[in-house]
Design a protein around this motif. Structure first.
Motif, PDB file in Angstrom:
ATOM      1  N   HIS A 234       6.549  -5.664   3.954  1.00 48.60           N
ATOM      2  CA  HIS A 234       6.960  -4.535   3.017  1.00 48.60           C
ATOM      3  C   HIS A 234       6.446  -4.712   1.433  1.00 48.60           C
ATOM      4  CE1 HIS A 234       9.322  -1.486   5.310  1.00 48.60           C
ATOM      5  NE2 HIS A 234       9.752  -2.504   6.098  1.00 48.60           N
ATOM      6  N   GLU A 235       6.636  -6.027   1.067  1.00 53.23           N
ATOM      7  CA  GLU A 235       6.070  -6.269  -0.281  1.00 53.23           C
ATOM      8  C   GLU A 235       4.529  -6.002  -0.512  1.00 53.23           C
ATOM      9  OE1 GLU A 235       6.326 -10.150  -3.405  1.00 53.23           O
ATOM     10  OE2 GLU A 235       5.775 -10.252  -1.211  1.00 53.23           O
ATOM     11  N   GLN A 236       3.751  -6.567   0.399  1.00 50.99           N
ATOM     12  CA  GLN A 236       2.264  -6.263   0.007  1.00 50.99           C
ATOM     13  C   GLN A 236       1.950  -4.774   0.350  1.00 50.99           C
ATOM     14  OE1 GLN A 236      -0.004  -8.240   3.300  1.00 50.99           O
ATOM     15  NE2 GLN A 236      -1.869  -7.960   2.247  1.00 50.99           N
ATOM     16  N   ALA A 237       2.566  -4.269   1.028  1.00 50.95           N
ATOM     17  CA  ALA A 237       2.134  -2.789   1.602  1.00 50.95           C
ATOM     18  C   ALA A 237       2.443  -2.243   0.297  1.00 50.95           C
ATOM     19  CB  ALA A 237       2.979  -2.177   2.711  1.00 50.95           C
TER      20      ALA A 237
ATOM     21  N   ALA B 112       3.789  -0.379   6.689  1.00 55.22           N
ATOM     22  CA  ALA B 112       2.891   0.694   6.171  1.00 55.22           C
ATOM     23  C   ALA B 112       3.315   1.826   6.184  1.00 55.22           C
ATOM     24  CB  ALA B 112       1.644   0.508   7.488  1.00 55.22           C
ATOM     25  N   ARG B 113       4.067   2.581   6.788  1.00 56.66           N
ATOM     26  CA  ARG B 113       4.634   3.886   6.800  1.00 56.66           C
ATOM     27  C   ARG B 113       5.441   4.033   5.753  1.00 56.66           C
ATOM     28  NH1 ARG B 113       5.824   5.466  13.072  1.00 56.66           N
ATOM     29  NH2 ARG B 113       6.114   7.506  12.292  1.00 56.66           N
ATOM     30  N   ALA B 114       6.128   3.062   5.376  1.00 49.94           N
ATOM     31  CA  ALA B 114       7.154   3.518   4.053  1.00 49.94           C
ATOM     32  C   ALA B 114       6.359   3.639   2.904  1.00 49.94           C
ATOM     33  CB  ALA B 114       7.952   2.100   3.801  1.00 49.94           C
TER      34      ALA B 114
ATOM     35  N   LEU C 298      -3.873  -1.051   9.517  1.00 46.40           N
ATOM     36  CA  LEU C 298      -3.294  -2.068  10.453  1.00 46.40           C
ATOM     37  C   LEU C 298      -4.112  -2.915  11.288  1.00 46.40           C
ATOM     38  CD1 LEU C 298      -0.089  -0.223  11.450  1.00 46.40           C
ATOM     39  CD2 LEU C 298      -0.394  -1.773   9.413  1.00 46.40           C
ATOM     40  N   GLU C 299      -4.553  -4.262  10.775  1.00 52.15           N
ATOM     41  CA  GLU C 299      -5.840  -4.685  11.708  1.00 52.15           C
ATOM     42  C   GLU C 299      -4.940  -5.871  12.534  1.00 52.15           C
ATOM     43  OE1 GLU C 299      -9.561  -4.079   9.666  1.00 52.15           O
ATOM     44  OE2 GLU C 299      -8.475  -5.710   8.479  1.00 52.15           O
ATOM     45  N   MET C 300      -5.647  -6.065  13.548  1.00 51.69           N
ATOM     46  CA  MET C 300      -5.168  -7.183  14.557  1.00 51.69           C
ATOM     47  C   MET C 300      -3.733  -7.179  15.078  1.00 51.69           C
ATOM     48  SD  MET C 300      -7.259 -10.609  13.857  1.00 51.69           S
ATOM     49  CE  MET C 300      -6.939 -11.304  15.389  1.00 51.69           C
TER      50      MET C 300
ATOM     51  N   LEU D 268       1.576   6.395   2.505  1.00 54.27           N
ATOM     52  CA  LEU D 268       0.040   6.263   2.529  1.00 54.27           C
ATOM     53  C   LEU D 268      -0.358   6.740   4.209  1.00 54.27           C
ATOM     54  CD1 LEU D 268      -1.369   3.245   0.493  1.00 54.27           C
ATOM     55  CD2 LEU D 268      -1.533   5.697  -0.026  1.00 54.27           C
ATOM     56  N   PRO D 269      -1.742   7.265   4.287  1.00 55.11           N
ATOM     57  CA  PRO D 269      -2.023   7.318   6.088  1.00 55.11           C
ATOM     58  C   PRO D 269      -2.274   5.837   6.609  1.00 55.11           C
ATOM     59  CG  PRO D 269      -3.643   7.973   4.123  1.00 55.11           C
ATOM     60  CD  PRO D 269      -2.584   7.852   3.688  1.00 55.11           C
ATOM     61  N   VAL D 270      -2.108   5.926   7.660  1.00 50.51           N
ATOM     62  CA  VAL D 270      -2.210   4.716   8.334  1.00 50.51           C
ATOM     63  C   VAL D 270      -3.124   4.873   9.413  1.00 50.51           C
ATOM     64  CG1 VAL D 270      -0.861   2.971   9.556  1.00 50.51           C
ATOM     65  CG2 VAL D 270       0.071   4.032   7.874  1.00 50.51           C
ATOM     66  N   TRP D 271      -3.908   3.892   9.646  1.00 45.45           N
ATOM     67  CA  TRP D 271      -4.729   3.670  11.107  1.00 45.45           C
ATOM     68  C   TRP D 271      -4.435   2.537  11.718  1.00 45.45           C
ATOM     69  CZ3 TRP D 271     -10.558   4.788   9.381  1.00 45.45           C
ATOM     70  CH2 TRP D 271     -10.522   6.027   8.869  1.00 45.45           C
ATOM     71  N   PHE D 272      -4.102   2.441  12.960  1.00 43.35           N
ATOM     72  CA  PHE D 272      -3.764   1.348  13.812  1.00 43.35           C
ATOM     73  C   PHE D 272      -4.805   0.661  14.475  1.00 43.35           C
ATOM     74  CE2 PHE D 272       0.191  -0.112  16.039  1.00 43.35           C
ATOM     75  CZ  PHE D 272      -0.048  -0.916  17.244  1.00 43.35           C
TER      76      PHE D 272
END
Length: 312
Positions: free
Chosen positions: A143-146, A175-177, A159-161, A180-184
């Motif tokens: 959460h901190e990094q996002a 990521a969703r918090a 979102l990688e690996m 921003l748009p998210v790709w998985f």
């Protein structure tokens, strides 16, 4: 002018093909930047801003429409093991800013700057850290990094690996918090008998268990990344059963022995172009490359897109 991602999202909704960039961490290594024994490429953004921006710029010049900041290995739980726990925000901001500068220098404001977000908690291949971060510590670090990535100017969370059944929900929630748009992007391997498994090497987890963690809504794309080109089509087939939005494919080539990537038997751009065509013909809309792949492989993705579209 509308924000870059809104333009790209409209293109995806219209069925267009989008070119993702190639490797960032392994490309830093390939260009002579030392990898950290505990954090791989995570700390390289601090002292190698020019090289990092050049990598992003080279991908843009090759045709990439999305460039990914060097933030795969820059959560607090990883950086602390390398002695950089007090510089988490500085390192993540430096990575995003290098990508933003490359876009500005390119003169192409429609390029989208994505930030990589992984659920990695350690990178050493020979042992786990003592003690391992708790699940609560890991979730807090994600959460901190996002939030840092969003504040730094990232326009998309990639979102990688995704392969760990416990941590995937944690990093997805982080990521969703952000809003921003998210790709998985999930990663896969095969068993000795050829069965598709999660990339996790400490247990044989059926890939279907990870696919089930892809949400039906709230993400804009899903796909297979950091996996062999030979299994990507089969992985995309499993993902399609779960996810109806845009599919993406960006394989790796070579192999990793911490802290370095080994560029042995890397797939040729010409051979990868054939795989790209196959994935496009089977519904993929986002193509690019992961570890071990280069500017020449991104050019192959562009050629495959052009061949596919010209044949329609």
């Amino acid at each position: 002018m509308p924000p870059p991602y809104s333009t790209l999202k409209q293109r995806l909704d219209n069925g267009d093909i989008v070119i993702l960039d190639g490797a960032t961490g392994t490309e830093l290594q390939r260009r002579g930047i030392d990898m950290d024994p505990a954090a791989w490429c995570g700390v390289a953004s601090l002292d190698n801003q020019q090289t990092l921006s050049e990598i992003h710029a080279d991908y843009i010049a090759a045709g990439a429409e999305v460039v990914t900041a060097n933030t795969f290995a820059t959560s607090r739980v990883v950086l602390a093991q390398a002695g950089f726990g007090d510089r988490v925000e500085e390192i993540n901001r430096a990575a995003v800013e290098a990508a933003l500068r490359a876009r500005e220098a390119s003169g192409n404001p429609e390029v989208v700057v994505a930030a990589s977000l992984s659920h990695m908690v350690y990178l050493a291949s020979d042992r786990e850290p003592e003690p391992m971060p708790s699940e609560e510590e890991a979730a807090e670090a994600f959460h901190e990094q996002a939030e840092i990535l969003k504040a730094a100017g990232a326009e998309l969370i990639l979102l990688e690996m995704m392969y760990h059944p416990t941590r995937v929900p944690q990093v997805l929630a982080a990521a969703r918090a952000t809003g921003l748009p998210v790709w998985f992007g999930l990663s896969a391997r095969t068993s000795a008998k050829g069965r598709l498994l999660s990339y996790l090497d400490s247990a044989e987890i059926p890939l279907a268990r990870i696919v089930e963690l892809i949400p039906g809504r709230g993400i804009d794309a899903a796909g297979c990344m950091h996996s062999g080109a030979e299994i990507t089509s089969a992985v995309l087939g499993q993902i399609r059963k779960r996810f109806k939005g845009p599919l993406m494919a960006y394989p790796d080539s070579g192999y990793f022995e911490m802290p370095e990537w080994h560029f042995h038997d890397v797939i040729t751009p010409a051979r990868l172009e054939g795989f790209y065509l196959d994935w496009l013909e089977n519904g993929a809309q986002i193509i690019g490359g992961c570890c071990g792949l280069t500017v020449e492989h991104v050019k192959a993705a562009v050629r495959a897109r052009d061949r596919y579209q010209n044949a329609l």
